[in-house]
Design an enzyme around this catalytic site. Sequence first.
Site, PDB file in Angstrom:
ATOM      1  N   HIS A 146       0.824  -1.213   0.000  1.00  0.00           N
ATOM      2  CA  HIS A 146       0.000   0.000   0.000  1.00  0.00           C
ATOM      3  C   HIS A 146       0.860   1.267   0.000  1.00  0.00           C
ATOM      4  O   HIS A 146       0.565   2.224  -0.723  1.00  0.00           O
ATOM      5  CB  HIS A 146      -0.957   0.007   1.199  1.00  0.00           C
ATOM      6  CG  HIS A 146      -1.906  -1.151   1.199  1.00  0.00           C
ATOM      7  ND1 HIS A 146      -2.655  -1.494   2.291  1.00  0.00           N
ATOM      8  CD2 HIS A 146      -2.207  -2.055   0.231  1.00  0.00           C
ATOM      9  CE1 HIS A 146      -3.385  -2.562   1.995  1.00  0.00           C
ATOM     10  NE2 HIS A 146      -3.120  -2.925   0.757  1.00  0.00           N
ATOM     11  N   HIS A 171      -9.447  -1.804  -4.843  1.00  0.00           N
ATOM     12  CA  HIS A 171      -8.332  -2.164  -3.960  1.00  0.00           C
ATOM     13  C   HIS A 171      -7.387  -3.159  -4.631  1.00  0.00           C
ATOM     14  O   HIS A 171      -6.165  -3.098  -4.440  1.00  0.00           O
ATOM     15  CB  HIS A 171      -8.797  -2.707  -2.609  1.00  0.00           C
ATOM     16  CG  HIS A 171      -7.639  -2.891  -1.682  1.00  0.00           C
ATOM     17  ND1 HIS A 171      -7.081  -1.846  -0.974  1.00  0.00           N
ATOM     18  CD2 HIS A 171      -6.852  -3.967  -1.434  1.00  0.00           C
ATOM     19  CE1 HIS A 171      -6.021  -2.277  -0.321  1.00  0.00           C
ATOM     20  NE2 HIS A 171      -5.858  -3.572  -0.581  1.00  0.00           N
ATOM     21  N   ASP A 204      -3.436  -2.776  -5.012  1.00  0.00           N
ATOM     22  CA  ASP A 204      -2.430  -3.799  -4.702  1.00  0.00           C
ATOM     23  C   ASP A 204      -1.524  -4.060  -5.912  1.00  0.00           C
ATOM     24  O   ASP A 204      -0.305  -4.207  -5.771  1.00  0.00           O
ATOM     25  CB  ASP A 204      -3.106  -5.119  -4.309  1.00  0.00           C
ATOM     26  CG  ASP A 204      -3.586  -5.117  -2.866  1.00  0.00           C
ATOM     27  OD1 ASP A 204      -3.124  -4.294  -2.061  1.00  0.00           O
ATOM     28  OD2 ASP A 204      -4.443  -5.980  -2.553  1.00  0.00           O
ATOM     29  N   HIS A 235      -0.899 -11.103  -5.132  1.00  0.00           N
ATOM     30  CA  HIS A 235       0.498 -10.677  -4.981  1.00  0.00           C
ATOM     31  C   HIS A 235       1.466 -11.667  -5.617  1.00  0.00           C
ATOM     32  O   HIS A 235       2.429 -11.270  -6.268  1.00  0.00           O
ATOM     33  CB  HIS A 235       0.835 -10.488  -3.506  1.00  0.00           C
ATOM     34  CG  HIS A 235      -0.018  -9.454  -2.834  1.00  0.00           C
ATOM     35  ND1 HIS A 235      -0.070  -8.151  -3.256  1.00  0.00           N
ATOM     36  CD2 HIS A 235      -0.867  -9.538  -1.792  1.00  0.00           C
ATOM     37  CE1 HIS A 235      -0.898  -7.474  -2.486  1.00  0.00           C
ATOM     38  NE2 HIS A 235      -1.405  -8.292  -1.589  1.00  0.00           N
TER      39      HIS A 235
END
Length: 308
Positions: free
Chosen positions: A78, A235, A239, A262
């Site tokens: 973030h 969001h 990311d 991720h």
Amino acid sequence: MASWNQRTVAKRVSCTGVGLHSGRPATLTLAPAPADAGITFVRMDLGVEIPARNEHVVDTMLSTSLGRGGARVATVEHVMAALHGMGIDACRVEVDGPEIPILDGSAAPFTCLVQEAGVKVLPAGKRYLVVDQPVEIRDGDKLARLEPADGFSVSFTADFGHPLITDQSFQVKLGERAFEREVARARTFCFRRDIERMQAMGLAKGGSLENAIVVDEFSILNPEGLRFPDEFARHKVLDAIGDLALFGMPVVGALVAVKSGHAMNQALVKKVLADPAAHRVVRVTGEADAPALRAKVPALAIHEGSAA
Ligand SMILES: [Zn+2]
């Protein structure tokens, strides 16, 4: 033109909060850094510096962690997204514990910190990683693909098999103030059914309705509701921007992501870096380079000082 020069923060700025997964309090400080230094995380309690680059990624389960010589910093995505979204090229991110504070679960507190610090223009041109050929990672119905494009854009399609988040997608082209306006405020989220499982694994110890959207079978548990109707997909875009920032410089290309996370984002970064035909690094030395580069530098609503 100063706008094509690298930027750092103009002064030290700090905030304090708990880590989402560790539950431990930590103080984070953004500090100025010289041209070409890039973003570096500094574990102040251990005296270890960890450059924010893909080669130092040590964990991608639920969050992205960097490590070097046994020292780790968790949940870097973030603050990385905020620095990238605000056009910051060089910065020391000092932290006195193992995890970046989660704050409100979005990147907005970090963009506010950058605003508070102000920006200092450095005496060197920005460097960009320009994508010249498509590169992709596929895993079943999941996809992360970078392709040549003008500027930097991210499109994300989510499908969690949940009544509230089915087939939600969001697309943004970075530049001007798009990151601050459309992405930064989107918070991290989790499913109520996953909380016990995560806490049994020693994760999400710092999680609460103050720093994450929590969803049960049919409703949002946060009393204030959502900040955007498609906050979940926004969001995931946040990311992905934070993950791609681990190229170590801004990207000129389009990311198309379907249900990626991720791990997949970092696998894509690694694959691009390993393929010299798919990318090149360009330094902007003057305004004349800009059209060839097809890039836009994020605008800031704050005054830019001079490094001279
Ligand atoms: Zn996140």
